[in-house]
Design a protein around this motif. Sequence first.
Motif, PDB file in Angstrom:
ATOM      1  N   ASP A 165     -13.449   8.865   4.652  1.00 18.02           N
ATOM      2  CA  ASP A 165     -12.217   9.644   4.764  1.00 18.02           C
ATOM      3  C   ASP A 165     -11.327   9.471   3.541  1.00 18.02           C
ATOM      4  N   ILE A 166     -11.245   8.243   3.031  1.00 13.00           N
ATOM      5  CA  ILE A 166     -10.415   7.986   1.848  1.00 13.00           C
ATOM      6  C   ILE A 166     -10.905   8.798   0.660  1.00 13.00           C
ATOM      7  N   ILE A 167     -12.202   8.775   0.439  1.00 18.36           N
ATOM      8  CA  ILE A 167     -12.742   9.465  -0.737  1.00 18.36           C
ATOM      9  C   ILE A 167     -12.695  10.969  -0.561  1.00 18.36           C
ATOM     10  N   TRP A 168     -13.181  11.484   0.546  1.00 21.90           N
ATOM     11  CA  TRP A 168     -13.336  12.926   0.688  1.00 21.90           C
ATOM     12  C   TRP A 168     -12.020  13.640   0.963  1.00 21.90           C
ATOM     13  N   GLU A 169     -11.126  13.032   1.709  1.00 20.66           N
ATOM     14  CA  GLU A 169      -9.887  13.699   2.098  1.00 20.66           C
ATOM     15  C   GLU A 169      -8.735  13.421   1.147  1.00 20.66           C
ATOM     16  N   ILE A 170      -8.777  12.302   0.418  1.00 18.32           N
ATOM     17  CA  ILE A 170      -7.630  11.924  -0.417  1.00 18.32           C
ATOM     18  C   ILE A 170      -7.996  11.876  -1.902  1.00 18.32           C
ATOM     19  N   ARG A 171      -8.965  11.042  -2.252  1.00 18.97           N
ATOM     20  CA  ARG A 171      -9.193  10.781  -3.673  1.00 18.97           C
ATOM     21  C   ARG A 171      -9.990  11.873  -4.380  1.00 18.97           C
ATOM     22  N   GLY A 209      -7.859   2.460  -6.394  1.00 14.47           N
ATOM     23  CA  GLY A 209      -6.701   2.714  -5.560  1.00 14.47           C
ATOM     24  C   GLY A 209      -6.339   1.460  -4.796  1.00 14.47           C
ATOM     25  N   THR A 210      -5.553   1.624  -3.755  1.00 16.82           N
ATOM     26  CA  THR A 210      -5.187   0.474  -2.929  1.00 16.82           C
ATOM     27  C   THR A 210      -6.415  -0.187  -2.336  1.00 16.82           C
ATOM     28  N   ILE A 224      -3.365   2.167 -10.369  1.00 14.08           N
ATOM     29  CA  ILE A 224      -3.632   0.723 -10.487  1.00 14.08           C
ATOM     30  C   ILE A 224      -2.538  -0.008 -11.250  1.00 14.08           C
ATOM     31  N   SER A 225      -1.537   0.719 -11.785  1.00 15.73           N
ATOM     32  CA  SER A 225      -0.495   0.059 -12.579  1.00 15.73           C
ATOM     33  C   SER A 225       0.425  -0.788 -11.716  1.00 15.73           C
ATOM     34  N   LEU A 226       0.717  -0.337 -10.515  1.00 10.93           N
ATOM     35  CA  LEU A 226       1.616  -1.052  -9.617  1.00 10.93           C
ATOM     36  C   LEU A 226       0.844  -1.565  -8.413  1.00 10.93           C
ATOM     37  N   GLU A 227       1.234  -2.749  -7.941  1.00 12.78           N
ATOM     38  CA  GLU A 227       0.559  -3.309  -6.770  1.00 12.78           C
ATOM     39  C   GLU A 227       0.863  -2.499  -5.521  1.00 12.78           C
ATOM     40  N   SER A 228       2.084  -2.024  -5.402  1.00 12.89           N
ATOM     41  CA  SER A 228       2.458  -1.184  -4.261  1.00 12.89           C
ATOM     42  C   SER A 228       3.006   0.130  -4.797  1.00 12.89           C
ATOM     43  N   GLY A 229       2.450   1.209  -4.374  1.00  9.39           N
ATOM     44  CA  GLY A 229       2.881   2.509  -4.863  1.00  9.39           C
ATOM     45  C   GLY A 229       2.143   2.903  -6.133  1.00  9.39           C
ATOM     46  N   GLU A 230       2.680   3.922  -6.809  1.00  3.62           N
ATOM     47  CA  GLU A 230       2.047   4.413  -8.026  1.00  3.62           C
ATOM     48  C   GLU A 230       3.095   5.021  -8.940  1.00  3.62           C
ATOM     49  N   LEU A 231       2.784   5.065 -10.228  1.00  2.00           N
ATOM     50  CA  LEU A 231       3.655   5.686 -11.214  1.00  2.00           C
ATOM     51  C   LEU A 231       3.400   7.189 -11.261  1.00  2.00           C
ATOM     52  N   PRO A 232       4.428   7.995 -11.549  1.00  2.00           N
ATOM     53  CA  PRO A 232       4.184   9.421 -11.802  1.00  2.00           C
ATOM     54  C   PRO A 232       3.313   9.599 -13.033  1.00  2.00           C
TER      55      PRO A 232
END
Length: 361
Positions: free
Chosen positions: A75-81, A44-45, A326-334
């Motif tokens: 928090d990143i892993i448990w709440e988001i990823r 991720g980021t 990981i495809s885009l440096e900022s944001g993400e693809l659908p």
Amino acid sequence: MIRLKPRQTFQMDVLIQKKRTFFLWTAGLSAAVLVSIVLAVCYGTVRIPPAEALQILLYKMLQADSGELSRAHMDIIWEIRFPRVLMAVITGAGLAMCGTIMQAAVQNPLADPYILGISAGASLGATFAVLIGAGGIFAGLGTAFWAFCGALGACLLVMALSGIGGQMSTVKMILAGTIANALFSAFTNFIIYTAGNAEGIRTVAFWTMGSLAAAKWSNLLLPALGVILCGGLFLCQSRILNTLLLGEEAAITLGVNLPRVHRNYMLATALITGLIVSACGVIGFVGLIIPHIVRGLVGTDHRRLLPFTILAGALFVTWADVLTRISLESGELPIGIITALLGAPVFMYILFKNTLGFSSK
């Protein structure tokens, strides 16, 4: 003491070898899914080392030693990823399973929830819930309820259209699915065009392209229950699914109640599709290509095909979601874009290799 004949001994050895191979493949794919879950939460980021990610997961699930873990990484892993990766596993398993069931039920290699219009119906229900709203006694049921209603409506429409003029046939069902797909997509576009809710339109765009970004612990339960319950049902239906591969006339001769089987299978796939679309939108090609790939590797026997397809679908969507991050440096693809870009060439290869037939072992 009973002595076995050489032929019987050979047959038993072959059966034992098949069971051992099945167990090894199942264990290997299950281990691959577990390893992929741990690795997927690292990307991720913010990149997190796999060892630290595993330690965080063990700490959260088993209350293991926390050591010097970063609170931010936790928090990143448990709440988001981690909820997102679990949603990817559920989505991949559910869509691949639906594709396998529908291809066997209607005896068509192009059958999947997307082709038969069930995804379009679920998307219409979600669009209705977001842009128009659902008042009255159903107001508290939310998007998942209306997505399921849309999927169920598409399912009933396909069954009604395919039954016009006599007995339901697989060709009629595919044509009816094409009609339902176009009709529900048109209604969805009409609602989007006439709605004046800019924020709602952006939310609907999330469904039309598919995304796992909204996955949370609170919306994991319903899709997980749907996939687990229907998966348990279908895993017990391997004999009937194998019988359906013999053709409609042979299945009827062997005592299969085709109208009831078609109805039950369509309703179950509508339930799974509606729950998945309500959580992460329309994700194409998963239910189309994964069953064909697995069928080419393990054969057409649903005792092996179905569990391997479920695990392979979970693997595919998990790593497709990693690519979206990981495809885009900022944001993400659908994720719908990623699955289409990966799925279309694979399906073209399968088509050119002429491996769509169900009779190949």
